[in-house]
Write an enzyme that holds these catalytic residues in place. Structure first.
Site, PDB file in Angstrom:
ATOM      1  N   ASP A 162       7.577 -13.135  20.298  1.00  0.00           N
ATOM      2  CA  ASP A 162       7.328 -12.994  21.742  1.00  0.00           C
ATOM      3  C   ASP A 162       8.261 -11.983  22.439  1.00  0.00           C
ATOM      4  OD1 ASP A 162       6.044 -13.645  24.148  1.00  0.00           O
ATOM      5  OD2 ASP A 162       7.468 -15.331  24.603  1.00  0.00           O
ATOM      6  N   GLU A 415      12.769 -20.276  14.781  1.00  0.00           N
ATOM      7  CA  GLU A 415      11.090 -20.716  14.901  1.00  0.00           C
ATOM      8  C   GLU A 415      10.543 -20.537  13.597  1.00  0.00           C
ATOM      9  OE1 GLU A 415       9.114 -20.825  18.518  1.00  0.00           O
ATOM     10  OE2 GLU A 415      10.357 -22.274  19.437  1.00  0.00           O
ATOM     11  N   TYR A 470       9.114 -27.346  24.639  1.00  0.00           N
ATOM     12  CA  TYR A 470       8.522 -26.823  26.055  1.00  0.00           C
ATOM     13  C   TYR A 470       7.613 -28.016  26.645  1.00  0.00           C
ATOM     14  CZ  TYR A 470      10.496 -22.167  25.297  1.00  0.00           C
ATOM     15  OH  TYR A 470      11.230 -21.047  25.226  1.00  0.00           O
ATOM     16  N   GLU A 506      16.117 -23.672  23.618  1.00  0.00           N
ATOM     17  CA  GLU A 506      15.261 -23.246  24.480  1.00  0.00           C
ATOM     18  C   GLU A 506      14.410 -24.376  25.249  1.00  0.00           C
ATOM     19  OE1 GLU A 506      12.380 -20.404  23.096  1.00  0.00           O
ATOM     20  OE2 GLU A 506      13.750 -19.372  21.850  1.00  0.00           O
TER      21      GLU A 506
HETATM   22  C1  GCB Z   1       9.604 -19.529  21.815  1.00  0.00           C
HETATM   23  C2  GCB Z   1      10.286 -18.480  21.210  1.00  0.00           C
HETATM   24  C3  GCB Z   1      10.518 -17.360  22.162  1.00  0.00           C
HETATM   25  C4  GCB Z   1       9.409 -17.303  23.235  1.00  0.00           C
HETATM   26  C5  GCB Z   1       9.287 -18.552  23.987  1.00  0.00           C
HETATM   27  C6  GCB Z   1       8.286 -18.753  24.983  1.00  0.00           C
HETATM   28  O1  GCB Z   1       9.737 -20.959  21.164  1.00  0.00           O
HETATM   29  O2  GCB Z   1      11.553 -18.797  20.221  1.00  0.00           O
HETATM   30  O3  GCB Z   1      10.769 -16.379  21.479  1.00  0.00           O
HETATM   31  O4  GCB Z   1       9.624 -16.401  24.030  1.00  0.00           O
HETATM   32  O5  GCB Z   1       9.252 -19.674  22.915  1.00  0.00           O
HETATM   33  O6  GCB Z   1       8.291 -18.180  26.006  1.00  0.00           O
HETATM   34  O7  GCB Z   1       7.105 -18.856  24.516  1.00  0.00           O
END
Ligand code: GCB
Length: 593
Positions: A162, A415, A470, A506
């Site tokens: 991403d 990931e 997330y 994250e």
């Molecule tokens: C993740 C990735 C990261 C992305 C992020 C997102 O898990 O490690 O590279 O940018 O999510 O914002 O979706």
């Protein structure tokens, strides 16, 4: 691999500046031997920078394939008799280099340096033409992986990570000298026992002449000698040691000298921070004391110059890290410029150092492959060939960064698929190699949400748990109460299953600066702030959580997609470093002490 330095025995100059430049969509340059003459066209490109956004030209921005850089350099006449080296701090993702008509180097991997001894090719006092072809194509056997799709409109690069596939000469290019008999590598490992510090050192010498002796002298920050020894390897003992510690980057200098027939033949000076790192149960210890990581996953990413290194932005970003109270960051998702690690050493910032192994997870992108979901690990996708490139990426990362006190943990992938037997088989030798290369630091990888603690087979190979979560964004979107429950259950499951320190590497929410709402609305500044607060409440309830890295420090460029609004907006700063509300939330929490 040692950085070029300047002293009585060594000279260096950067070749930064404007280079002749040409993209080569049809691949004509190799056949026509473009290195033999000035490149076609009149385009000039700054080095260091990504080439993609410098000119407002979609053909350059979205170019897939080779791009050529060329410059002329006069090698100083005073360099006659010295060993002359041409070094690229980064050429993304692979490169071939010629000096005049001769190929001198070829390198795979976009984020680690490579160099060539060009003593026999350049002529001191005369000009040489340096030509580099860089290739931005990602393939199944590159790190990161990807594939090129042929469409009626031309080649299109696809990948599973991403961030925008910036390419070019991202970091400085150097021409430098060493004496013929020279220090070719230094490795240090440090220890602490009470008020005594130790520095184990190991010096590699190349171009050996008979009777060369090695002497090492360790000086403190005032330049006062605190220990010395002779021989290519040994241990120095420092009484009343001043340790390197988070927030205080105290550095000693190790002067490594080669002596030949009673006079100095070479000297290399290395910064050394004396500190220890260990994992003890669910605690992450620096100098024997529990350390709690606060900070970010970041990106090397800026308007116009993309991933090009720039000291102004580096100093500014570190100042913002300081302002917000961050004590650490992860080099997501590739090794950053060495300037950044040097600066982190001096600032006492703690670094999780990551390879460019991101996007090894096809479960996430089935749709793009014409609806056919392919297995992540197979002969046709991530294979033994990928693993060989990945192993080399780990070797080059450790070789480059092994001496940085700021680096406390290796992250060998972000990931990847991690719930299958194939993934475990793929990763076993990678963990083993990282540990063999550096017994002094813990090793981990970053787990993704779709592979929870009960299913992940790779975390058992790691020294720490690193997870990206997330809840409240990709799941339970807009429902922070449900997200809070899920997050707590997830973290508690990791804690009870693994008994290892947990770093949440994250967490965050896309946020368009300037969007506001009095009720929790995804994409608003208030939602990002509330989501961060919710995560913090949960972290404070789960003892094994020893790290909180928000995704991301700043907004960054990605490939086009319906999930992205001119890039990824999970920054707590905008791409031009203006704070969103969430930045103040973090500052209140992290600056408390
Ligand atoms: C993740 C990735 C990261 C992305 C992020 C997102 O898990 O490690 O590279 O940018 O999510 O914002 O979706």
């Amino acid at each position: 691999m040692l950085r070029p330095i300047l002293n009585t025995w060594r000279d260096r100059r950067t070749l930064n500046g404007l280079w002749r430049f040409a993209t080569d969509p049809g691949g004509a340059g190799r056949n026509q031997k473009w290195w033999r003459a000035p490149l076609p066209g009149r385009v000039e490109m700054p080095v260091p920078a990504s080439y993609n956004d410098v000119l407002p030209d979609p053909a350059i921005r979205d170019h897939v394939g080779e791009a050529w850089y060329q410059t002329d350099v006069v090698v100083p006449a005073s360099w006659a008799g010295e060993r002359v080296v041409l070094r690229f701090d980064a050429a993304t993702h692979r490169a071939v280099v010629w000096v005049d008509d001769e190929q001198v180097a070829a390198h795979e991997g976009g984020y680690t340096p490579f160099e060539a001894d060009v003593t026999g090719v350049v002529r001191p006092g005369r000009a040489s033409r340096i030509t580099v072809v860089v290739d931005n194509r990602l393939a199944w056997d590159s790190i990161p992986p990807g594939y090129v799709e042929q469409t009626p409109e031309g080649s299109r690069q696809r990948y599973y990570h991403d961030f925008f596939n910036y390419a070019g000469l991202h970091r400085p290019v150097w021409l430098y000298t060493t004496p013929v008999t020279h220090v070719s590598d230094v490795t240090v490992g440090t220890g602490l026992a009470g008020t005594t510090g130790t520095v184990d050192y190991d010096v590699a010498i190349a171009g050996i002449a008979d009777g060369v002796e090695t002497h090492v002298v360790l000086r403190d920050a005032t330049g006062t000698e605190v220990a010395r020894a002779a021989g290519p390897s040994g241990t120095l003992t420092v009484s009343e040691v001043h340790p390197w510690r988070p927030g205080e980057g105290y550095l000693y200098t190790l002067d490594v000298e080669l002596w030949n027939g009673g006079s100095r033949a070479d000297r290399y000076s290395l910064n050394v921070g004396i500190r220890t790192v260990a994992v003890d149960g669910t605690r992450f210890l620096i100098n024997g004391e529990p350390f709690h990581f606060t900070g970010f996953g970041m990106h090397e990413d800026h308007a116009v110059r993309g991933k090009g290194h720039d000291d102004v932005s580096m100093v500014h970003d570190f100042a913002l890290l300081d302002w917000i109270g961050a004590n650490s960051f992860r080099t997501s998702h590739y090794p950053y410029a060495e300037e950044i690690l040097d600066y982190a050493d001096r600032k006492g910032l703690v670094v999780i150092d990551e390879t460019a192994a991101v996007g090894l997870n096809l479960g996430l992108g089935g749709g793009i492959l014409q609806g056919a979901k392919r297995p992540t690990f197979s002969e046709e996708t991530i294979s033994d060939a990928t693993r060989r490139t990945h192993l080399q990426a780990i070797r080059e990362l450790v070789a480059r960064d092994k001496n940085h006190p700021s680096v406390v943990l290796w992250s060998i992938a972000n990931e990847p698929e991690s719930h299958t037997e194939e993934s475990k088989k793929y990763f076993e030798p990678l963990f083993a190699e990282a540990r063999r290369l550096d017994p002094g630091r813990p090793v981990g990888f970053v787990n993704m949400m779709l592979s929870p603690s009960g299913e992940c087979l790779v975390t058992e190979l790691a020294d720490v748990v690193m997870i990206n979560r997330y809840f409240g964004w990709y799941t339970q979107t807009g429902d922070l109460a449900a997200a809070e429950r899920e997050l707590e259950a997830d973290l508690r499951a990791w804690a009870s299953r693994h008994r290892k320190p947990i770093l949440v590497t994250e967490y965050g929410a896309d946020t368009v600066a300037g969007l506001h709402s009095v009720v929790p609305q995804p994409w608003t500044e208030e939602y990002q702030a509330e989501l961060l607060e919710m995560y913090h409440r949960v972290f404070d309830r789960v003892e094994a959580v020893v790290g909180e890295h928000v995704w991301n420090f700043a907004d960054f460029a990605t490939s086009a997609g319906v999930f992205r609004v001119e890039g990824n907006k999970k920054g707590v700063f905008t791409r031009d470093r203006k704070p969103k509300a969430g930045a103040f939330t973090l500052r209140r929490r992290w600056s408390r002490a």
